[in-house]
Design a protein around this motif. Structure first.
Motif, PDB file in Angstrom:
ATOM      1  N   LEU A 274       1.854 -77.089 -63.720  1.00  0.00           N
ATOM      2  CA  LEU A 274       1.821 -77.330 -62.275  1.00  0.00           C
ATOM      3  C   LEU A 274       1.197 -78.687 -61.963  1.00  0.00           C
ATOM      4  O   LEU A 274       1.673 -79.433 -61.101  1.00  0.00           O
TER       5      LEU A 274
ATOM      6  N   HIS B 240       4.214 -80.723 -60.406  1.00  0.00           N
ATOM      7  CA  HIS B 240       4.387 -80.011 -59.135  1.00  0.00           C
ATOM      8  C   HIS B 240       5.344 -80.705 -58.170  1.00  0.00           C
ATOM      9  O   HIS B 240       5.999 -80.068 -57.367  1.00  0.00           O
TER      10      HIS B 240
ATOM     11  N   CYS C  59      -0.243 -71.873 -56.741  1.00  0.00           N
ATOM     12  CA  CYS C  59       0.963 -72.229 -55.977  1.00  0.00           C
ATOM     13  C   CYS C  59       0.557 -72.893 -54.663  1.00  0.00           C
ATOM     14  O   CYS C  59       1.112 -73.914 -54.263  1.00  0.00           O
TER      15      CYS C  59
ATOM     16  N   HIS D  82      -0.719 -76.463 -54.949  1.00  0.00           N
ATOM     17  CA  HIS D  82       0.298 -77.495 -55.172  1.00  0.00           C
ATOM     18  C   HIS D  82       1.445 -77.426 -54.173  1.00  0.00           C
ATOM     19  O   HIS D  82       2.453 -78.119 -54.330  1.00  0.00           O
TER      20      HIS D  82
ATOM     21  N   LEU E  91       3.599 -75.022 -53.583  1.00  0.00           N
ATOM     22  CA  LEU E  91       4.842 -74.440 -54.113  1.00  0.00           C
ATOM     23  C   LEU E  91       5.071 -73.062 -53.529  1.00  0.00           C
ATOM     24  O   LEU E  91       4.129 -72.367 -53.161  1.00  0.00           O
TER      25      LEU E  91
END
Ligand SMILES: *Cc1c(COP(=O)(O)O)cnc(C)c1O
Length: 676
Positions: free
Chosen positions: A440, A444, A477, A480, A482
């Motif tokens: 990540l 990312h 997540c 970053h 996501l």
């Protein structure tokens, strides 16, 4: 094997003369030299008999049962002929509501046992039902369920005269929609000078009811077997019921041949399959499946992880029937439908609170595929077109379509398709999440989303994640920016003990993929739930092409949505999640024993999902399959994942059945692994 010969006699109502007809048939068949077994399994309006001996309790006596016994010339004990006798003249379950006496819970098993011991002694069985088909016997079962359990065709007795057509056709329709086979109809009580209705009824019933009329019996003052029998077509009826086992055998052979020559089964080496006699399921009730031979099996993997409340659950079956009577399908492309709207609202009520939109499809694979495409397209049109890749885990399984296989990680299934798949970042699901974090951090800006099976990786062998793992994935997540795609196709709908696995760690995914249990295991349906943020990323003028260009012919199918709605209502009405907790504890306790077995390497469990991993035998040895074959002989249906024996029974399983499932599985593993 368990092919009984006989009839289940039911009426279009109460007082149509079932007992007189049954007695007449019993006497007629007996005169042909047959040994006839009779049963009146449930009798109401019984009288207290005299004390036979001082000190013995007085017994309730059923006049009707005694009459049947006389007609058949039977000496069978009354407790077998009529195992349930009640004093109040109403349906047994209703009598319980009257509360003056508690009739106790009527058990179909007990009736079935009595039936089997009588059937073993006689050439044929005549079983008289109580009232009509929908008379309730206990909280869950009606007379129709009893008829199905005994696996006998129905003889419907109707009253000749006005109203006959309506009552008879209603009974026939109800019987067939409950999976019952109808042998024919007898009309009783025709007047000496038949009216127009009485004269035409038989023909109309034969035509509209699609069945044979085996007799029109006149109204007589004393309906003895001798008076009635001449009006019944006993020879034709007897021929039909005696040829049934053979007809069924012919059909069974044909099905077996056709299966092996015409069907291609999923995840199955057909070269092996063709060599064996297939198990052909025909009916189901509760956790039990019955095949075309009449063998019963405990469905230990919920028909591949889909069934929740048992087979043929009355509420679910009714929901399908009722919706089918209105509308089976119409499209969600350019129109909407009632169940699809209502289900979306209900799903969002129980899902993590950040989710606000529902997109339907028809399988777990498509639910994941849709989440992938939505995540991808979102970034394309919302300022991050470089975010094109997905992070997924080693040993993940998200379905079998090309997109869902691309984010899967089971080598054995997926290797051959390698050249077809899109590349992402496949990382180990290690406890420390070290590789995941590194990936990540480094990539990312190219990542659209992370795909995960919360709490347990199912298809790779029920591999559990340590507490906090999922929460860490979510946090990373977020850090970053996501999307998190939670694939709850297997773990959703109570399997882990909560409605959704994400609840265990208060995780709020951006996409929640649902399928398998969504309809309680009745019809194919899937849903991809997402957030308002994602949804808004697709809004814009038509020509901006921000539309989500995806949809299936059966998206939002009303039948499937209607039964899914009933599934959710059942969770509330029967307090399924609360009832589950003690069962999970029992399951856990029973599973602990497996560690004693020398060839068991690991036991993993979450809720009512468990994997028992055997020693690392070569997969070609098919040890898992052999254990399941052994279990089949013991009346349990399982499907292994390589060397992992999977136990995933319906949530409705009883404690007694959990013990049976675990005990037999234990013995089967012990037996099979002793010789390898
Ligand atoms: C079964 C499963 C799928 C695929 O669902 P299908 O309805 O078989 O396409 C996807 N993800 C998980 C976690 C599953 O267990």
């Amino acid at each position: 094997m368990h092919e009984p010969v006989g009839l289940f006699i039911t009426g279009t109502g109460t007082g149509v003369g079932k007992t007189a007809i049954t007695a007449a048939l019993a006497a007629a068949f007996r005169r042909k030299g047959l040994s006839v077994g009779v049963m009146k399994p449930v009798a109401t309006g019984c009288k207290m008999g005299a004390r036979i001996n001082p000190g013995t309790p007085r017994q309730l006596i059923s006049e009707d049962a005694a009459r049947l016994r006389r007609a058949a010339g039977s000496e069978d004990p009354m407790d077998l002929v009529c195992p349930y006798r009640f004093e109040p003249p109403v349906a047994p379950w209703v009598a319980g509501m009257g509360a003056r006496i508690n009739p106790g819970t009527l058990r179909l098993d007990r009736i079935e046992q009595a039936f089997q011991s009588l059937a073993a002694r006689h050439d044929l069985m005549l079983v008289e039902g109580i009232g009509g088909l929908l008379v309730p016997l206990n909280e869950r079962h009606t007379v129709a369920d009893l008829a199905r359990r005994l696996n006998l065709p129905l003889l419907v007795v109707g009253r000749a005269g006005l109203g006959t057509i309506n009552h008879t056709l209603l009974t026939l329709e109800s019987a067939r929609s409950r999976g019952l086979e109808v042998a024919g109809v007898v009309l009783n009580g025709r007047s000496s000078r038949p009216s127009l209705a009485e004269r035409t009824n038989p023909r109309v019933i034969q035509k509209l009811g699609g069945t044979q009329v085996f007799g029109i019996v006149p109204r007589v003052s004393s309906p003895t077997p001798e008076r009635i029998a001449p009006y019944l077509k006993t020879n034709a009826l007897l021929k039909q019921i005696r040829s049934r086992p053979e007809r069924r055998q012919v059909r069974r052979r044909r099905l077996s041949r056709l299966d092996r020559s015409r069907l291609w089964h999923p995840f199955t080496q057909m070269a092996d399959w063709e060599k064996e006699e297939p198990l052909v399921a025909e009916s189901g009730e509760g956790v039990t499946l019955t095949d075309t031979r009449g063998n019963r099996y405990l469905d230990g993997v919920s028909s591949l992880w889909v069934n929740l409340h048992g087979h043929n659950h009355p509420a679910l079956t009714r929901a399908v029937r009722e919706q089918a009577g209105k509308l089976a399908h119409s499209t969600l492309l350019g129109a909407s439908n009632v169940p699809a709207i209502e289900l979306a609202d209900e799903l969002l009520r129980i899902a993590p609170k950040n989710l606000s939109r529902v997109f339907y499809s028809d399988s777990g694979s498509t639910a994941v595929e849709i989440a992938l495409k939505m995540a991808f397209q979102y970034w394309q049109q919302n300022g991050a077109p470089r975010r094109k890749k997905f992070v997924h885990f080693v040993n993940a399984y998200h379905g079998d379509t090309i997109g869902s296989v691309s984010v899967g990680g089971i080598e054995l299934f997926h290797k051959v398709y390698g050249p077809l798949l899109f590349k992402g970042f496949k990382v180990p699901a290690e406890e420390s999440l070290k590789t995941f974090k590194k990936t990540l951090k480094a990539h990312h800006r190219e990542i659209a989303a992370v795909v995960v099976e919360p709490l347990m990786q199912g298809a790779s062998g029920m591999i559990t994640q340590p507490p906090g793992w999922l929460k860490t994935v979510e946090r990373l997540c977020r850090r970053h920016g996501l999307f998190l795609i939670a694939d709850e196709v297997a773990v959703g709908f109570g399997r882990t003990g909560k409605m959704f696995a994400c609840e265990w760690e208060k995780v709020q995914p951006d996409f929640l993929c649902l399928a398998k249990g969504i309809t309680g295991g009745t019809l194919p349906l899937a849903a991809t739930l997402t957030t308002e943020k994602v949804y808004r990323g697709f809004l814009g003028p038509y020509k901006s092409l921000r539309t989500f260009f995806h949809g299936h012919s059966y998206t939002g199918n009303p039948l499937a949505c209607a039964v899914a709605l009933e599934n959710l209502r059942l969770f509330r009405r029967e307090k399924v999640l609360a009832a589950l907790q003690p069962k999970i504890r029992l399951f856990q306790k029973e599973l602990a024993r497996f560690r004693e077995l020398r060839h068991v390497r690991d036991v993993r469990q979450k809720g009512l999902m468990a994997g028992i991993e055997l020693a690392p035998y070569a997969w070609e040895d098919r040890i898992g399959i052999r254990v399941c074959q052994e279990l089949r002989a013991r009346g349990i249906l399982l499907r292994p994942l390589g060397n992992v024996i999977v136990l995933m029974p319906p949530l409705s399983i009883t404690p007694e059945q959990i013990r049976f499932l675990c005990r037999e599985t234990f013995e089967a593993i012990k037996k099979v692994t002793a010789n390898v």
